[in-house]
Design a protein around this motif. Structure first.
Motif: not given
Length: 163
Positions: A6-14, A123-132
């Protein structure tokens, strides 16, 4: 080896986070459907792999990885899990980054004692920043499975257990 389906935003971010933290592209596969299938989106998966310099493999073949990360839309989870079900082995861990889909639903579609761990990045992780990332293990996930998943996500985020 980790396979992302899958290529949804969480997958891309991970994927971006793992590669940014030093994971070798050779340790990552992006699952793509066969030409006659539509789930997950073939073109999006190929674009994702190409943009990050990753290899692709058919979804039905790539579930042999130690870790299989699901990042498909919620309405596609059951179909994708049914498709990879025959390839999930006893030592593998399925990681779900799909919000709104309970771990029990995924476990119910997999063989016996398949380990499932839900990881929901903020959302921070999904946006490519350090988050939770919030982690919730399924009933068959043993402490070693959960530790592997937490270690993986700790490279890009603070990891907390779901209360």
């Amino acid at each position: 080896m980790i396979t992302v389906i899958g290529s949804e935003a969480p997958g891309r971010a991970v994927l971006s986070g793992l590669l940014g933290a030093g994971m070798s592209p050779g340790q990552v596969l992006v699952g793509v459907p066969d030409k006659n299938e539509t789930i997950p989106d073939r073109h999006a998966a190929e674009d994702l792999a190409g943009s990050l310099g990753l290899r692709t493999a058919p979804v039905w073949n790539c579930a042999d990885a130690d870790l299989v990360l699901l990042a498909v839309p919620p309405e596609q989870v059951d179909q994708v899990v049914q498709h990879i079900k025959p390839k999930i082995d006893a030592g593998g861990v399925v990681i779900s980054c799909v919000p709104g889909v309970p771990v029990a639903q995924i476990e119910g579609n997999l063989p016996g004692e398949s380990a499932v761990v839900q990881v929901l990045p903020d959302e921070a992780v999904i946006a490519g920043r350090h988050g939770t990332c919030v982690v919730a293990p399924g009933t068959a996930a043993v402490p070693e499975d959960v530790a592997r998943v937490k270690d993986l996500f700790a490279t890009m985020a603070d990891v907390v257990d779901r209360p």
